[in-house]
Write a protein that holds these residues in place. Structure first.
Motif, PDB file in Angstrom:
ATOM      1  N   UNK A  31     108.022  42.633  94.135  1.00  0.00           N
ATOM      2  CA  UNK A  31     107.518  41.721  95.160  1.00  0.00           C
ATOM      3  C   UNK A  31     106.008  41.571  95.142  1.00  0.00           C
ATOM      4  N   UNK A  32     105.302  42.554  94.534  1.00  0.00           N
ATOM      5  CA  UNK A  32     103.824  42.454  94.452  1.00  0.00           C
ATOM      6  C   UNK A  32     103.403  41.188  93.719  1.00  0.00           C
ATOM      7  N   UNK A  33     104.262  40.717  92.820  1.00  0.00           N
ATOM      8  CA  UNK A  33     103.952  39.501  92.033  1.00  0.00           C
ATOM      9  C   UNK A  33     103.711  38.312  92.963  1.00  0.00           C
ATOM     10  N   UNK A  34     104.428  38.315  94.104  1.00  0.00           N
ATOM     11  CA  UNK A  34     104.372  37.156  95.014  1.00  0.00           C
ATOM     12  C   UNK A  34     103.083  37.130  95.831  1.00  0.00           C
ATOM     13  N   UNK A  35     102.421  38.296  95.968  1.00  0.00           N
ATOM     14  CA  UNK A  35     101.275  38.382  96.888  1.00  0.00           C
ATOM     15  C   UNK A  35     100.068  37.646  96.290  1.00  0.00           C
ATOM     16  N   UNK A  36      99.195  37.152  97.192  1.00  0.00           N
ATOM     17  CA  UNK A  36      98.007  36.424  96.717  1.00  0.00           C
ATOM     18  C   UNK A  36      96.797  37.332  96.580  1.00  0.00           C
ATOM     19  N   UNK A  37      96.937  38.571  97.024  1.00  0.00           N
ATOM     20  CA  UNK A  37      95.799  39.512  96.906  1.00  0.00           C
ATOM     21  C   UNK A  37      96.339  40.934  96.784  1.00  0.00           C
ATOM     22  N   UNK A  38      95.446  41.896  96.743  1.00  0.00           N
ATOM     23  CA  UNK A  38      95.818  43.292  96.426  1.00  0.00           C
ATOM     24  C   UNK A  38      96.872  43.844  97.376  1.00  0.00           C
ATOM     25  N   UNK A  39      97.796  44.620  96.765  1.00  0.00           N
ATOM     26  CA  UNK A  39      98.850  45.302  97.536  1.00  0.00           C
ATOM     27  C   UNK A  39      98.675  46.799  97.329  1.00  0.00           C
ATOM     28  N   UNK A  40      98.797  47.567  98.433  1.00  0.00           N
ATOM     29  CA  UNK A  40      98.717  49.025  98.323  1.00  0.00           C
ATOM     30  C   UNK A  40     100.054  49.577  98.843  1.00  0.00           C
ATOM     31  N   UNK A  41     100.785  50.288  97.969  1.00  0.00           N
ATOM     32  CA  UNK A  41     102.103  50.825  98.342  1.00  0.00           C
ATOM     33  C   UNK A  41     102.029  52.347  98.396  1.00  0.00           C
ATOM     34  N   UNK A  42     102.392  52.914  99.539  1.00  0.00           N
ATOM     35  CA  UNK A  42     102.366  54.374  99.706  1.00  0.00           C
ATOM     36  C   UNK A  42     103.783  54.945  99.682  1.00  0.00           C
ATOM     37  N   UNK A  43     103.855  56.245  99.398  1.00  0.00           N
ATOM     38  CA  UNK A  43     105.158  56.914  99.380  1.00  0.00           C
ATOM     39  C   UNK A  43     105.987  56.544  98.168  1.00  0.00           C
ATOM     40  N   UNK A  44     105.283  56.149  97.090  1.00  0.00           N
ATOM     41  CA  UNK A  44     105.998  55.768  95.865  1.00  0.00           C
ATOM     42  C   UNK A  44     106.293  57.037  95.062  1.00  0.00           C
ATOM     43  N   UNK A  45     107.545  57.302  94.729  1.00  0.00           N
ATOM     44  CA  UNK A  45     107.898  58.531  93.999  1.00  0.00           C
ATOM     45  C   UNK A  45     107.452  58.460  92.541  1.00  0.00           C
ATOM     46  N   UNK A  46     107.060  59.626  91.990  1.00  0.00           N
ATOM     47  CA  UNK A  46     106.612  59.643  90.584  1.00  0.00           C
ATOM     48  C   UNK A  46     107.847  59.762  89.698  1.00  0.00           C
ATOM     49  N   UNK A  47     108.353  58.637  89.282  1.00  0.00           N
ATOM     50  CA  UNK A  47     109.607  58.561  88.506  1.00  0.00           C
ATOM     51  C   UNK A  47     109.396  57.708  87.266  1.00  0.00           C
ATOM     52  N   UNK A  48     110.190  57.949  86.253  1.00  0.00           N
ATOM     53  CA  UNK A  48     110.059  57.136  85.031  1.00  0.00           C
ATOM     54  C   UNK A  48     110.378  55.667  85.325  1.00  0.00           C
TER      55      UNK A  48
END
Ligand code: EPZ
Length: 419
Positions: A31-48
């Motif tokens: 969904x970040x592709x749709x945004x017109x400016x920077x996106x910051x996502x928290x709580x993202x798991x470190x996964x392959x």
């Protein structure tokens, strides 16, 4: 290649904080592709799989940085509509980039996705819905070439099955479409509402994320936002199964009772003491486990297919006979043969598995067949007598963040080594 060495027989106990949800993080990253400016996502798991999604974003021209559970994405430099086949094949959820890229640019070229072998992973519902929204899709040499000569139009879409991925793809494609899109018989998994909430934070107009009918009013543009993804309900279920299989007692911080109703119900039927709230679940399995007569995997709010394998592992030593029916995927019992190598008594007939509890499981060498099947083998190894070796653990690393560290903190005798 790496493997896990597990010495069974230790009761798990203690507290763990549940990682962010893989199956929410992946569509939200798209969904970040749709945004017109920077996106910051928290709580993202470190996964392959998360790294794979970041590689796909990079191939589209979206710069990302992934530090300490936070992904920062800059979608202002999108320079491609093509997702290379080698990236598409790394996971099933790569298909949701289709809806996002189409929604943003009006065109997309990608191959069929990869993912765990759980049976055929068709995308017919995705493609039929996108065609209803005005997308012209041609298939050439295993690639999908998608164009929208007249722009993406809102449509009323009736899904024949509440497909999670198809619902996500339509939402992503509809957010910037011309007009309103209504998804009937939409998936109701909590990850759908999480994606809807993320898109709303970016300025999208979406209602009904968990109702089965999702309405998306297309807007002209979306802006960036800061968002924290939901906790991973399947990881929570998995660690509950590991604790129950070892007669342990754990607290899962961050786990949301609202996401796990059908799961906690099964653990209670198995004789576990479970108390749950909005942000934690307590499980006590000091009493011997009882078999659970009838577990059927169903779309949410039914019992989740992703918890089927770990719960089956937990029931291998329960008193009595449990019957598990897998209604979502046609080949999701690939962990049964490996559990049998450990002494489990499981008979399968089509989509039904009959698990007769045995007194003991025995440590041995086993191979992870897929993500959740691998997690099931870890649960069984923790409950088994003696030492087990689990190989092919790159599949487990797709969905569980440093699984051996989490389990060791709960008292498991487990280590990872190169082999
Ligand atoms: C998502 O897969 C999850 N993956 C799966 O989790 C989960 O098991 C599944 O939903 C069901 O909850 C991610 O979110 C990345 P579906 P998805 O579309 O979207 C059939 C895990 O372990 N179908 O709801 O692929 C399909 O074959 C993974 O984390 C069609 O026939 O699931 C399946 O039988 C595994 N045509 C059923 O619907 C289509 O166009 C459910 O698929 C789409 C789906």
């Amino acid at each position: 290649m790496q493997r896990l060495i597990i010495k069974g027989g230790k009761q798990l106990s203690g507290e763990l904080t549940v990682q962010g949800a893989k199956n929410s993080a992946l569509p939200i990253l798209a969904g970040c592709v749709l945004a017109g400016s920077q996106v910051k996502l928290r709580g993202i798991p470190e996964l392959s799989d998360v790294y794979a999604a970041c590689r796909i974003l990079a191939s589209l021209g979206v710069k990302t940085a992934f530090v300490d559970g936070t992904v920062t994405a800059d979608p202002t430099g999108i320079s491609s509509i093509h997702v290379p086949e080698k990236l598409m094949r790394q996971m099933r959820s790569s298909i949701v980039f289709l809806g996002a890229v189409l929604g943003k640019t009006g065109a997309c070229r990608l191959s069929f996705p990869g993912g765990c072998e759980l049976g055929p992973r068709p995308i017919d519902m995705h493609l039929r819905a996108l065609r209803q929204m005005g997308v012209k899709i041609t298939e050439k040499y295993g690639e999908l070439i998608c164009e929208c000569p007249h722009g993406i139009k809102g449509a009323v879409i009736n899904l024949p099955f509440p497909s999670v991925g198809a619902t996500e793809n339509i939402m992503l494609c509809a957010a910037l479409a011309d007009g309103e899109t209504v998804i009937c018989n939409a998936a109701r998994e909590p990850e759908i509402e999480d994606l809807a909430e993320f898109l709303r934070c970016c300025g999208a107009r979406i209602i009904g994320g968990s109702s089965g009918t999702v309405r998306i009013k297309g807007v002209k543009e979306l802006h960036g936002c800061e968002y924290t993804v939901m906790p991973d309900r399947i990881c929570a279920a998995t660690f509950m199964a590991a604790a129950a299989a070892t007669g342990g007692e754990i607290v899962l911080k961050g786990a949301r009772a609202q996401d796990l109703g059908a799961v906690t119900d099964v653990f209670r039927q198995a004789g576990c003491l479970v108390s749950d709230s909005a942000d934690r679940i307590y499980l006590n399995a000091k009493k011997p486990l009882r078999a659970v007569r009838d577990i059927k995997t169903l779309p949410y709010p039914g019992f989740p297919t992703d918890a089927q394998a770990p719960v089956m592992a937990m029931l291998c030593k329960a008193r009595g006979t449990s019957v598990i029916t897998e209604t979502i995927f046609s080949s999701r019992f690939r962990h049964v043969d490996e559990l049998a190598r450990m002494g489990a008594d499981i008979k399968t007939e089509g989509r039904t598995a009959v698990v007769t509890g045995v007194r003991e499981l025995y440590g041995t060498g086993v191979v992870a067949p897929d993500l959740r099947g691998g997690a099931a083998l870890v649960c069984a190894a923790l409950a088994a007598q003696g030492e087990s070796t689990v190989t092919n653990i790159c599949l487990i690393d797709r969905g569980y963040e440093k699984i051996e560290k989490t389990l060791a903190l709960l008292g498991a005798d487990i280590r990872r080594e190169n082999c």
